[in-house]
Write an enzyme that holds these catalytic residues in place. Structure first.
Site, PDB file in Angstrom:
ATOM      1  N   GLU A   7      -4.778  -5.496  10.980  1.00 17.54           N
ATOM      2  CA  GLU A   7      -3.849  -4.356  11.015  1.00 17.54           C
ATOM      3  C   GLU A   7      -4.073  -3.550  12.288  1.00 17.54           C
ATOM      4  OE1 GLU A   7      -1.909  -3.210   7.127  1.00 17.54           O
ATOM      5  OE2 GLU A   7      -3.508  -1.838   7.562  1.00 17.54           O
TER       6      GLU A   7
ATOM      7  N   LYS B   7       0.117   4.239  -0.135  1.00 16.77           N
ATOM      8  CA  LYS B   7      -0.521   5.422   0.482  1.00 16.77           C
ATOM      9  C   LYS B   7      -0.295   6.623  -0.448  1.00 16.77           C
ATOM     10  CE  LYS B   7       0.235   3.111   4.789  1.00 16.77           C
ATOM     11  NZ  LYS B   7       0.736   3.103   6.154  1.00 16.77           N
TER      12      LYS B   7
ATOM     13  N   ASN C 129       0.863  -1.181   0.000  1.00 14.27           N
ATOM     14  CA  ASN C 129       0.000   0.000   0.000  1.00 14.27           C
ATOM     15  C   ASN C 129       0.907   1.241   0.000  1.00 14.27           C
ATOM     16  OD1 ASN C 129      -1.927   1.932   0.339  1.00 14.27           O
ATOM     17  ND2 ASN C 129      -2.582   1.295   2.385  1.00 14.27           N
TER      18      ASN C 129
ATOM     19  N   HIS D   9      -9.040   0.879   6.022  1.00 10.52           N
ATOM     20  CA  HIS D   9      -7.666   1.212   6.416  1.00 10.52           C
ATOM     21  C   HIS D   9      -7.689   2.096   7.662  1.00 10.52           C
ATOM     22  CE1 HIS D   9      -3.522   2.699   6.216  1.00 10.52           C
ATOM     23  NE2 HIS D   9      -3.322   1.448   5.885  1.00 10.52           N
TER      24      HIS D   9
HETATM   25  P1  PGA Z   1       3.230   0.049   7.559  1.00 12.39           P
HETATM   26  O1  PGA Z   1       1.765   0.294   6.989  1.00 12.39           O
HETATM   27  O2  PGA Z   1       3.737  -1.223   6.948  1.00 12.39           O
HETATM   28  O3  PGA Z   1       4.001   1.267   7.127  1.00 12.39           O
HETATM   29  O4  PGA Z   1       3.099  -0.050   9.036  1.00 12.39           O
HETATM   30  C1  PGA Z   1       0.845  -0.760   6.903  1.00 12.39           C
HETATM   31  C2  PGA Z   1      -0.446  -0.289   6.301  1.00 12.39           C
HETATM   32  O5  PGA Z   1      -0.811   0.873   6.506  1.00 12.39           O
HETATM   33  O6  PGA Z   1      -1.135  -1.041   5.611  1.00 12.39           O
END
Ligand code: PGA
Length: 246
Positions: free
Chosen positions: A161, A11, A9, A90
């Protein structure tokens, strides 16, 4: 045996060229693993073009069309751009959305309007909720909203998560991640049947890196990862995919 699934992801990071390079790297190293990248809406078309990899969006509106100007893509847009993957739940808006029953609305909308689109349904507790010992109750609340939407389970991946682990560098202990994933599987099994629960893939997400993935993937109810920060680094993501080769 469940085929491992690894999601990256991005983002709101990257550029067209950077994301295309990440996708090419993942594609070249994805053999035997179900790999998908979720990218910003504006980069979706460029990212998907010729990538040969599954590409998805990071959120969706529950409305087929909408006058909101700063909301996620609508379900009719998902259909229009033939988006085969989408994240729902999310951490950014998880609490607000779950408090307002939005998970059910979103999953239902995608299931009906975009039946070919696979949903990556994220769930998990905050730091306070974990400290208060309510992790399982929070998971049940989130998962019930998924169940209430009557999804096509073949098109669902669940990602555990925990909010406190996302983007913090604090990764869940493998035993804790396993306990939560197992709880999710058992809960779904008790509500919709063990056949569905046993086939369902459950990812762990939250500060997954090359140096912690090997241990996490040993856990029997962890079927892959949803990766944020580390998916922006080609070599790191390659190692995470490699940990999922069976
Ligand atoms: P991260 O993010 O691996 O940077 O902790 C995980 C996510 O937001 O799916």
């Amino acid at each position: 045996m469940r085929n491992y699934v690894v999601g990256g992801n991005t983002k709101n990071f990257g550029s067209q060229s950077a994301i295309r390079a990440l996708l090419a790297n993942a594609k070249n190293n994805s053999e035997g693993v179900d790999v998908v990248y979720y990218v910003p809406d504006v980069y979706f078309v460029a990212a998907k073009k010729e990538s040969g990899l599954k590409v998805g969006l990071q959120d969706v509106s529950e409305k087929p069309e909408s006058s909101d100007t700063h909301y996620a893509a609508t379900t009719s847009m998902l259909k229009d751009i033939e988006c085969s993957e989408v994240i729902i739940g999310h951490s950014d808006n998880r609490k607000l959305e779950s408090d307002h029953g939005k998970f059910t609305l979103k999953v239902k909308a995608v299931t009906i309007e975009c039946p070919k689109t696979r949903i990556c349904f994220c769930c998990g507790e905050s730091k306070d909720e974990r400290d208060q010992g309510t992790t399982n109750a929070v998971l049940d609340k989130h998962i019930l909203q998924l169940i209430d939407a009557s999804p096509n389970w073949e098109n669902v991946v669940v990602a555990y998560e925990p909010v406190w682990a996302i983007g913090t560098g604090v990764v869940a202990l493998p035993a804790d991640a396993q306990a939560a994933c197992k709880h999710i599987r058992n809960f779904i099994g008790s509500k919709v049947g063990t056949e569905i629960a046993d086939a369902l893939r459950i990812q762990y997400g939250g500060s997954v890196k090359a140096d912690n993935c090997v241990e996490l993937i040993q856990e029997p109810d962890i079927d892959g990862f949803l990766v944020g920060g580390a998916c922006l680094k080609a070599e790191e993501f390659k190692k995470i995919i490699a940990s999922c080769k069976q």
